[in-house]
Design a protein around this motif. Structure first.
Motif, mmCIF file in Angstrom:
data_model
loop_
_atom_site.group_PDB
_atom_site.id
_atom_site.type_symbol
_atom_site.label_atom_id
_atom_site.label_comp_id
_atom_site.label_asym_id
_atom_site.label_seq_id
_atom_site.Cartn_x
_atom_site.Cartn_y
_atom_site.Cartn_z
ATOM 1 N N VAL A 170 0.837 -1.201 0.000
ATOM 2 C CA VAL A 170 0.000 0.000 0.000
ATOM 3 C C VAL A 170 0.874 1.254 0.000
ATOM 4 O O VAL A 170 0.614 2.225 -0.728
ATOM 5 C CB VAL A 170 -0.943 0.003 1.226
ATOM 6 C CG1 VAL A 170 -1.645 1.353 1.350
ATOM 7 C CG2 VAL A 170 -1.967 -1.111 1.101
ATOM 8 N N GLY A 171 1.954 1.228 0.821
ATOM 9 C CA GLY A 171 2.858 2.375 0.880
ATOM 10 C C GLY A 171 3.529 2.646 -0.450
ATOM 11 O O GLY A 171 3.640 3.809 -0.877
ATOM 12 N N ILE A 172 3.979 1.577 -1.129
ATOM 13 C CA ILE A 172 4.624 1.747 -2.437
ATOM 14 C C ILE A 172 3.632 2.316 -3.456
ATOM 15 O O ILE A 172 3.965 3.203 -4.258
ATOM 16 C CB ILE A 172 5.198 0.391 -2.917
ATOM 17 C CG1 ILE A 172 6.369 -0.034 -2.025
ATOM 18 C CG2 ILE A 172 5.646 0.490 -4.373
ATOM 19 C CD1 ILE A 172 6.871 -1.426 -2.309
ATOM 20 N N THR A 173 2.400 1.813 -3.420
ATOM 21 C CA THR A 173 1.373 2.295 -4.345
ATOM 22 C C THR A 173 1.094 3.783 -4.135
ATOM 23 O O THR A 173 1.029 4.568 -5.095
ATOM 24 C CB THR A 173 0.072 1.495 -4.160
ATOM 25 O OG1 THR A 173 0.335 0.103 -4.375
ATOM 26 C CG2 THR A 173 -0.983 1.972 -5.149
ATOM 27 N N LEU A 174 0.938 4.177 -2.864
ATOM 28 C CA LEU A 174 0.691 5.588 -2.567
ATOM 29 C C LEU A 174 1.876 6.456 -2.969
ATOM 30 O O LEU A 174 1.699 7.583 -3.456
ATOM 31 C CB LEU A 174 0.408 5.752 -1.065
ATOM 32 C CG LEU A 174 -0.899 5.148 -0.548
ATOM 33 C CD1 LEU A 174 -0.987 5.289 0.962
ATOM 34 C CD2 LEU A 174 -2.102 5.813 -1.215
ATOM 35 N N LEU A 175 3.093 5.919 -2.791
ATOM 36 C CA LEU A 175 4.285 6.675 -3.154
ATOM 37 C C LEU A 175 4.336 6.931 -4.645
ATOM 38 O O LEU A 175 4.686 8.034 -5.091
ATOM 39 C CB LEU A 175 5.530 5.905 -2.687
ATOM 40 C CG LEU A 175 6.887 6.573 -2.936
ATOM 41 C CD1 LEU A 175 6.970 7.898 -2.200
ATOM 42 C CD2 LEU A 175 8.017 5.643 -2.484
ATOM 43 N N GLN B 44 15.837 11.170 -0.812
ATOM 44 C CA GLN B 44 16.199 11.578 -2.166
ATOM 45 C C GLN B 44 16.478 10.382 -3.076
ATOM 46 O O GLN B 44 16.186 10.421 -4.269
ATOM 47 C CB GLN B 44 17.428 12.494 -2.120
ATOM 48 C CG GLN B 44 17.159 13.863 -1.523
ATOM 49 C CD GLN B 44 16.103 14.621 -2.306
ATOM 50 O OE1 GLN B 44 16.059 14.583 -3.532
ATOM 51 N NE2 GLN B 44 15.221 15.310 -1.594
ATOM 52 N N ARG B 45 17.035 9.299 -2.491
ATOM 53 C CA ARG B 45 17.293 8.109 -3.303
ATOM 54 C C ARG B 45 15.991 7.506 -3.812
ATOM 55 O O ARG B 45 15.905 7.067 -4.969
ATOM 56 C CB ARG B 45 18.054 7.073 -2.472
ATOM 57 C CG ARG B 45 19.530 7.394 -2.280
ATOM 58 C CD ARG B 45 20.222 6.307 -1.485
ATOM 59 N NE ARG B 45 21.652 6.582 -1.340
ATOM 60 C CZ ARG B 45 22.484 5.780 -0.682
ATOM 61 N NH1 ARG B 45 22.045 4.670 -0.117
ATOM 62 N NH2 ARG B 45 23.765 6.091 -0.594
ATOM 63 N N VAL B 46 14.974 7.457 -2.964
ATOM 64 C CA VAL B 46 13.687 6.914 -3.380
ATOM 65 C C VAL B 46 13.049 7.812 -4.438
ATOM 66 O O VAL B 46 12.539 7.327 -5.462
ATOM 67 C CB VAL B 46 12.747 6.754 -2.165
ATOM 68 C CG1 VAL B 46 11.373 6.265 -2.617
ATOM 69 C CG2 VAL B 46 13.336 5.793 -1.140
ATOM 70 N N CYS B 47 13.081 9.115 -4.228
ATOM 71 C CA CYS B 47 12.504 10.048 -5.197
ATOM 72 C C CYS B 47 13.254 9.989 -6.525
ATOM 73 O O CYS B 47 12.644 10.081 -7.604
ATOM 74 C CB CYS B 47 12.534 11.468 -4.633
ATOM 75 S SG CYS B 47 11.399 11.734 -3.246
ATOM 76 N N THR B 48 14.563 9.843 -6.470
ATOM 77 C CA THR B 48 15.357 9.733 -7.698
ATOM 78 C C THR B 48 15.026 8.458 -8.447
ATOM 79 O O THR B 48 14.997 8.431 -9.682
ATOM 80 C CB THR B 48 16.861 9.770 -7.367
ATOM 81 O OG1 THR B 48 17.171 10.993 -6.696
ATOM 82 C CG2 THR B 48 17.699 9.664 -8.624
ATOM 83 N N LEU B 49 14.759 7.366 -7.700
ATOM 84 C CA LEU B 49 14.355 6.112 -8.339
ATOM 85 C C LEU B 49 13.064 6.297 -9.118
ATOM 86 O O LEU B 49 12.937 5.804 -10.253
ATOM 87 C CB LEU B 49 14.175 5.031 -7.267
ATOM 88 C CG LEU B 49 13.536 3.717 -7.734
ATOM 89 C CD1 LEU B 49 14.476 2.981 -8.673
ATOM 90 C CD2 LEU B 49 13.185 2.838 -6.544
ATOM 91 N N LEU B 50 12.096 7.014 -8.538
ATOM 92 C CA LEU B 50 10.809 7.217 -9.197
ATOM 93 C C LEU B 50 10.930 8.125 -10.415
ATOM 94 O O LEU B 50 10.197 7.958 -11.396
ATOM 95 C CB LEU B 50 9.813 7.819 -8.202
ATOM 96 C CG LEU B 50 9.460 6.922 -7.001
ATOM 97 C CD1 LEU B 50 8.601 7.679 -6.010
ATOM 98 C CD2 LEU B 50 8.757 5.654 -7.465
ATOM 99 N N ASP B 51 11.872 9.069 -10.368
ATOM 100 C CA ASP B 51 12.052 9.987 -11.504
ATOM 101 C C ASP B 51 13.516 10.401 -11.594
ATOM 102 O O ASP B 51 13.905 11.470 -11.103
ATOM 103 C CB ASP B 51 11.158 11.216 -11.330
ATOM 104 C CG ASP B 51 11.256 12.177 -12.517
ATOM 105 O OD1 ASP B 51 11.807 11.770 -13.565
ATOM 106 O OD2 ASP B 51 10.790 13.328 -12.392
ATOM 107 N N PRO B 52 14.373 9.564 -12.217
ATOM 108 C CA PRO B 52 15.803 9.898 -12.319
ATOM 109 C C PRO B 52 16.049 11.196 -13.072
ATOM 110 O O PRO B 52 17.054 11.859 -12.853
ATOM 111 C CB PRO B 52 16.396 8.699 -13.074
ATOM 112 C CG PRO B 52 15.396 7.609 -12.924
ATOM 113 C CD PRO B 52 14.064 8.263 -12.825
ATOM 114 N N GLY B 53 15.111 11.574 -13.955
ATOM 115 C CA GLY B 53 15.292 12.769 -14.768
ATOM 116 C C GLY B 53 15.187 14.062 -13.998
ATOM 117 O O GLY B 53 15.511 15.127 -14.535
#
Length: 384
Positions: free
Chosen positions: A197-202, A225-234
């Motif tokens: 559920v947490g991954i889906t919401l993220l 920041q590592r998690v956010c970069t994973l979701l959007d490296p650009g």
């Protein structure tokens, strides 16, 4: 009267020394070692003595493997509590007297600089396997609670350093022992569902959660920041997203068959960061392609499945839980490393077993394999 002494063959002379080795497991390791040496020669070609040092580290790991394979599981069990206590004591010492490098306090100078958290990768499953062996036949909910406390203490100390990669490996090793000891699925499923559920919401609310000034509980800023970069490296292609982007480019450029040994342009033009350590899988993928990746993954799976087979046939609760934990450790090493290089997991400092450069990690792998060999040998002795 004359006597004729027949000189024994070379195999007959060395076979007693190889009595502690499990054949299928040794074959999987040999294949991974060959892949590691070939990849390191290419990735570290213009990287000083990296290839020679990698070979030396492998020899040290094999010496440790050979030595530990000769130690009985009963003797290993007697070392569980002292090794765990020494490991935790060293982690506490790191918190007060540790050496800081690049903003992390993970090392301790005792004449030589050591990283005590590496000890817990082996000491943690040893300790928990010892605990459940003592509680055999009389397990209660309180016993699992005690095991959780034994696990939480070193994991918390390692995360405080901070060292997310090592803390995840220690956590995975400990949780695997607790699970194999008989933890009910009723307790396992809620955290798994909560995580999904947490991954889906993220993923859904990524722009809002990763906006500047938004703080997440339990995670430091660099981990967030590592998690956010994973979701959007650009969002930061020349900064925090550079590793992921270049890793994916190298993997994709390898195609089906790869560019060939020593022909990787991303590797040799130094676009791949940390190409001999954490991101060596990208260098391997570029030169050996999808086919090489599938063979490498199949070899890792074979190693893990063989370790699980050794666990199933182990003669004691301690041996069974410990072998299962070693299988989990090797799986997590390979899965996390390949996942972060491929852009499906956050970037953490986890090497690829036998492929990545690193002396401390190689020693840990040698210890883990030696333990598996020891358990396999004890299984054969019991059967005979």
């Amino acid at each position: 009267m004359s006597f004729v002494f027949e000189r024994p063959s070379l195999w007959r002379r060395i076979s007693p020394w190889l009595g502690g080795f499990d054949g299928p497991l040794a074959l999987a390791v040999l294949l991974l070692v060959c892949a590691g040496l070939i990849t390191m020669y290419s990735a570290g070609f213009d990287h000083g003595s990296r290839f020679q040092d990698h070979g030396r580290n492998m020899l040290i790991a094999f010496a440790i493997l050979f030595t530990v394979a000769k130690i009985s599981p009963q003797r290993l069990m007697s070392l569980a509590v002292p090794l765990y206590m020494v490991g935790v004591a060293l982690l506490i010492a790191v918190a007060f007297f540790g050496v800081t490098k690049k903003g992390a306090t993970r090392w301790l100078d005792v004449g030589v600089v050591i990283q005590p958290s590496e000890i817990l990768k082996i000491a943690m499953p040893l300790m928990l396997a010892w605990w459940f062996q003592r509680r055999e036949g009389q397990l209660r909910a309180l016993d699992f609670l005690v095991a959780g406390v034994l696990l939480a203490l070193p994991v918390g100390l390692i995360m405080k350093q901070p060292d997310l990669g090592t803390s995840l490996l220690v956590l995975a090793a400990g949780l695997s022992v607790i699970f194999f000891a008989g933890l009910s699925w009723k307790l396992v499923m809620p955290p798994l569902l909560l995580g999904l559920v947490g991954i889906t919401l993220l993923v859904v609310f990524e722009p809002e959660l990763c906006a500047p000034g938004v703080d997440w509980p339990l995670l430091r800023e660099y981990q967030q920041q590592r998690v956010c970069t994973l979701l959007d490296p650009g969002r930061d292609p020349l900064g925090k997203g550079f590793h992921i982007i270049q890793g994916m480019i190298a993997i994709g450029s390898g195609g089906v068959w790869g560019k060939g040994f020593m022909q990787g342009t991303q590797t040799h033009l130094e676009f791949i960061p940390e190409r001999t350590t954490d991101f060596i899988f990208a260098a391997f993928s570029e030169e050996f392609g999808l086919v090489g990746n599938l063979l490498l993954i199949a070899t890792f799976l074979f190693l893990v499945l063989r370790a699980l087979a050794i666990a199933l046939e182990a003669p004691t609760v301690f041996s069974r839980l410990l072998a299962g934990a070693m299988a989990a450790i090797f799986f997590c090493y390979a899965f996390v490393n390949m996942g972060m290089v491929s852009g499906i997991l956050p970037v953490v400092g986890v090497p690829l077993p036998f492929i990545s450069y690193g002396g401390t990690a190689m020693v840990t792998l040698g210890l883990g394999l030696g333990i598996l060999m020891s358990i396999a040998k004890s299984k054969r002795l019991v059967k005979s």
